[in-house]
Design a protein around this motif. Structure first.
Motif, PDB file in Angstrom:
ATOM      1  N   ARG A  66      -0.429   3.947  -1.022  1.00 12.71           N
ATOM      2  CA  ARG A  66      -1.306   4.884  -1.490  1.00 12.71           C
ATOM      3  C   ARG A  66      -2.826   4.085  -1.076  1.00 12.71           C
ATOM      4  O   ARG A  66      -3.877   4.369  -0.749  1.00 12.71           O
ATOM      5  CB  ARG A  66      -1.372   4.752  -2.894  1.00 12.71           C
ATOM      6  N   ARG A 116      -5.552  -7.129   0.240  1.00 14.58           N
ATOM      7  CA  ARG A 116      -4.747  -7.264  -0.817  1.00 14.58           C
ATOM      8  C   ARG A 116      -3.870  -8.504  -0.666  1.00 14.58           C
ATOM      9  O   ARG A 116      -3.466  -8.800   0.542  1.00 14.58           O
ATOM     10  CB  ARG A 116      -3.618  -6.094  -0.826  1.00 14.58           C
ATOM     11  N   LEU A 291       1.735   4.642  -9.618  1.00 12.94           N
ATOM     12  CA  LEU A 291       2.633   4.688  -8.255  1.00 12.94           C
ATOM     13  C   LEU A 291       2.637   3.354  -7.731  1.00 12.94           C
ATOM     14  O   LEU A 291       1.514   2.706  -7.665  1.00 12.94           O
ATOM     15  CB  LEU A 291       2.539   5.947  -7.533  1.00 12.94           C
TER      16      LEU A 291
END
Ligand code: CP
Length: 347
Positions: A66, A116, A291
């Motif tokens: 996502r 990330r 999620l």
């Protein structure tokens, strides 16, 4: 770690603490305006010119579906050209280059770095090492923070109305970076809108003291409990999360669980919503989840109109468009375009 300025004055989005109520409201309102502008082809074409001279580097050293895809889409919407590394083993890091030297290299090619990483502190070190000309966004840092997920979650709740709702955070709260960032952001709401927080987990997965200290400073009303079934009928929003067992890397069981697919821990958990207990929730209780999910929300729940987790995914793309536009100081141009659009609609 350098002192981070509030998001509007900053060149980066590193932590949830950078956001106050005014900046959260501004991002939510800007997101709504961008969505209206993008309703027409003219509007979408205009958005694509906004940052068409910029380049972004997406460096994702941890898995993502996502967040990665919604940042790619957000860049496309704004006309930003993208580069990516998703597998550090094919970068010069394997030749022994340090993290910081790698990011200094990326900054030569990109105006915006979206990263990330499993190391919680690396984002701060990168922000310190790079020049103010480089914009940096934290797309997830270890088990610590995930501020852009929290922004989309705040936006999703903003669309429902904050109105002193009761929210339950359920699952692995000790290592759930989305919960940590969201709790910090929601703690900035003024008293007349402030939410009541319930942290629902067994004691070894409960929310950590550093977050509770912040909530105390903001006078947030919160409770800790391990009794999910009892709480279900009392809340307005449930924010369900999965077991974050990727952080158990040093444990040989981690590898075994991954080989088996779904974690046996998760399958045994009582912290779930499915066809057997969903009717305990209020008829208008909203079901959120950052999620990915495993077994904590049954797939049959997707059809229930209380489930908003797929809306969250879409909201994430639009909120990230607004955030990037804000970091590049494009708020005024978007506001003007929105006013023009409204005038045209009235004619
Ligand atoms: N919610 C979230 O961060 O999802 P991904 O890990 O797929 O990006």
């Amino acid at each position: 770690m350098k002192d981070l300025e509030k998001i509007e004055k900053s060149n980066c989005c590193i932590t949830a603490q950078q956001f106050d109520y005014d900046s959260l409201k501004k991002i939510c309102e800007l997101t709504d305006k961008i969505r209206v502008i993008s309703e027409t082809k003219e509007g979408r074409d205009w958005l694509q010119t906004l940052l068409s001279d910029k380049k972004a580097m997406l460096y994702f050293a941890q898995p993502s579906s996502r967040t990665f895809m919604s940042f790619v889409s957000a860049c496309h919407i704004l006309g930003i050209k993208i580069m990516e590394i998703r597998d550090p083993s094919i970068s010069s890091m394997v030749k022994g280059e340090s993290d910081i030297d790698s990011f200094k290299t990326f900054s030569q090619f990109a105006d915006l770095i979206i990263m990330r990483h499993d190391k919680s502190n690396l984002i701060y070190e990168v922000a310190d090492a790079l020049s103010k000309d480089n914009k940096i966004i934290n797309a997830g840092s270890g088990a610590d923070q995930h501020p852009t997920q929290a922004l989309l979650d705040v936006y999703t709740i903003y669309k429902m109305g904050f109105n002193n709702k009761k929210i339950a955070f359920v699952g692995d709260l000790a290592r759930g970076r989305t919960v940590r960032s969201l709790a910090l952001m929601l703690s900035k709401l003024p008293k007349e809108e402030a939410l009541k927080f319930y942290f629902v987990a067994p004691s070894n997965y409960q929310i950590k003291d550093d977050i509770l200290e912040q909530l105390k400073k903001e006078n947030i009303d919160y409770e800790l409990t391990d009794n999910w079934e009892e709480l279900m009928s009392k809340i307005d929003i449930v924010y369900m999360t999965r077991l974050q067992n990727e952080h158990d890397k040093k444990n040989w069981l981690y590898y075994l669980k991954n080989k088996l697919g779904i974690s046996p821990d998760n399958a045994r958990s009582n912290y779930i919503i499915n066809k057997n207990n969903i009717n305990k929730l209020k008829p208008d209780c909203k079901i959120m989840h950052p999620l990915p999910r495993r077994l904590e929300i049954g797939i049959e729940v997707d059809k229930d109109n209380r489930a908003v987790y797929w809306e969250q995914v879409e909201n994430g793309m639009w909120v990230r468009v607004a955030l990037i536009a804000l970091l590049f100081k494009k708020e005024k141009q978007i506001n003007n375009q929105f006013l023009n659009y409204q005038k045209i609609k009235k004619i």
